[in-house]
Design a protein around this motif. Structure first.
Motif, PDB file in Angstrom:
ATOM      1  N   MET A  35       0.832  -1.200   0.000  1.00 25.70           N
ATOM      2  CA  MET A  35       0.000   0.000   0.000  1.00 25.70           C
ATOM      3  C   MET A  35       0.870   1.256   0.000  1.00 25.70           C
ATOM      4  SD  MET A  35      -3.158  -1.123   0.037  1.00 25.70           S
ATOM      5  CE  MET A  35      -4.238   0.126   0.707  1.00 25.70           C
ATOM      6  N   PHE A  36       0.472   2.240  -0.807  1.00 31.06           N
ATOM      7  CA  PHE A  36       1.144   3.529  -0.807  1.00 31.06           C
ATOM      8  C   PHE A  36       0.432   4.430   0.202  1.00 31.06           C
ATOM      9  CE2 PHE A  36       3.060   3.654  -5.387  1.00 31.06           C
ATOM     10  CZ  PHE A  36       3.721   2.458  -5.115  1.00 31.06           C
ATOM     11  N   LYS A  37       1.216   5.184   0.953  1.00 31.34           N
ATOM     12  CA  LYS A  37       0.662   6.087   1.951  1.00 31.34           C
ATOM     13  C   LYS A  37       0.769   7.519   1.440  1.00 31.34           C
ATOM     14  CE  LYS A  37       1.822   3.011   5.794  1.00 31.34           C
ATOM     15  NZ  LYS A  37       2.535   2.879   7.087  1.00 31.34           N
ATOM     16  N   ALA A  38      -0.364   8.224   1.456  1.00 28.81           N
ATOM     17  CA  ALA A  38      -0.414   9.558   0.866  1.00 28.81           C
ATOM     18  C   ALA A  38      -1.269  10.483   1.730  1.00 28.81           C
ATOM     19  CB  ALA A  38      -0.996   9.463  -0.543  1.00 28.81           C
ATOM     20  N   TYR A  39      -1.385  11.740   1.255  1.00 28.23           N
ATOM     21  CA  TYR A  39      -2.307  12.705   1.854  1.00 28.23           C
ATOM     22  C   TYR A  39      -3.285  13.116   0.759  1.00 28.23           C
ATOM     23  CZ  TYR A  39       0.454  13.078   6.099  1.00 28.23           C
ATOM     24  OH  TYR A  39       1.089  12.798   7.288  1.00 28.23           O
TER      25      TYR A  39
END
Length: 333
Positions: A1-5
């Motif tokens: 999973m990519f973690k973003a805002y």
């Protein structure tokens, strides 16, 4: 999973967001992001001012980072390379524009933050063609803004064969203009800055040989017939006839600032001296690579303010206030 805002509505708070990017495409590169610039275009997309934003919205198209994985058909980029990603994350690579080297004009271009998740994250993926190597001489934490703001003002120097003997004026010394001054001076040009009174001395420190108050009508008339190229970086209406009058015969006024109001000109003001009016977006991958090497050689870098990625809402508020000097960079926590 990519973690973003991500923002979940126009102008909404940017909050932690995770997404699964799926299997890595054979022609794609995965980048571990170290930092990402915040451009005014991110602000416009966040608010859906252009009517093409999709939510959840993850902005960020001035990415710097380290390659962590490459697709099976990637040949020019290797794991561990220091790279950047700008406005485009991919192209068709088969149309006339792409085959002619004008990828940035590709009708099927894939913008990094339009219908895609961008660099306000810990990772991002993009097509190999769109990923640009960052020279070792450039600080990875300040290189990002060159990939949008920098290339936007560097591209005209290449496209229009500007000579070292040319006289160039830059209107507006902000996020774009302060880089335009540096590039034009290093290119060898005689450079004049049109800016507010409060920035006139700073403009000289950034590369301008001359600095003029852009709010003084007499300043324009005093410079009649002086410039080969005027680069307009502002997005506000001006007396364009007065600006045109500062050009030499066969001179060019070139827009890189998105002026919203119609640009009012008389045909005769163009005809008499064979004046050209033009505009351009960001540059092609080849021009981006050239710009990076040029910036490294001449120590050209944006003036930046830095925040942690977790401070993204503070950074957006600062940009929206108009007080940023001159580019904001988010560094991954």
């Amino acid at each position: 999973m990519f973690k973003a805002y991500a923002a979940h509505s126009p102008g909404g708070e940017l909050v932690p967001f995770e997404y699964d990017p799926g299997e890595l495409d054979a022609h794609d590169v995965e980048i571990d992001i170290t930092s990402c610039g915040v451009c005014h275009s991110d602000l416009s997309m966040w608010k859906n001012e252009w009517g093409m934003s999709q939510y959840p919205f993850v902005g960020g198209h001035e990415v710097s980072g380290i390659v962590s994985a490459v697709g099976s058909h990637v040949t020019n980029i290797q794991v561990g390379d220091k790279v950047g990603l700008g406005w485009h994350k991919g192209y068709c690579n088969t149309c006339g524009e792409c085959l002619g080297g004008d990828h940035n004009l590709c009708a099927s271009q894939k913008p990094t933050i339009v219908g895609n998740h961008g660099g306000f994250a810990n990772k991002v993926r993009a097509q190999e063609t769109a990923v640009i190597k960052i020279p070792d001489a450039l600080d990875i934490h300040v290189a990002g803004p060159l990939l949008c703001g920098g290339i936007t003002v560097f591209n005209p120097l290449v496209q229009f064969d500007i000579k070292p003997t040319s006289r160039v004026a830059v209107i507006g010394i902000g996020g774009l203009g302060h880089l335009a001054l540096q590039f034009a001076k290093a290119w060898g040009c005689e450079v004049t800055a049109f800016t507010s009174a409060s920035k006139m001395e700073e403009a000289k420190s950034l590369g301008a040989h001359h600095s003029v108050n852009s709010r003084d009508p007499d300043a324009f008339s005093a410079l009649a017939g002086q410039f080969d190229l005027v680069i307009v970086t502002v997005n506000v209406a001006m007396d364009w006839g007065a600006v045109i009058a500062t050009l030499k015969a066969k001179g060019r006024i070139h827009f890189v600032g998105a002026v919203a109001a119609p640009i009012e000109l008389t045909a005769f003001s163009l005809i008499a001296q064979q004046i050209t009016v033009s505009g351009s977006p960001v540059g092609s991958p080849a021009t981006l690579a050239t710009m990076m090497e040029f910036a490294a050689r001449h120590n050209i870098k944006p003036v930046t303010e830095h925040y942690k990625m977790s401070q993204i809402n503070e950074a957006f508020a600062h940009l929206e206030s108009g007080k940023a000097r001159y580019r904001i960079v988010l560094e991954v926590d």
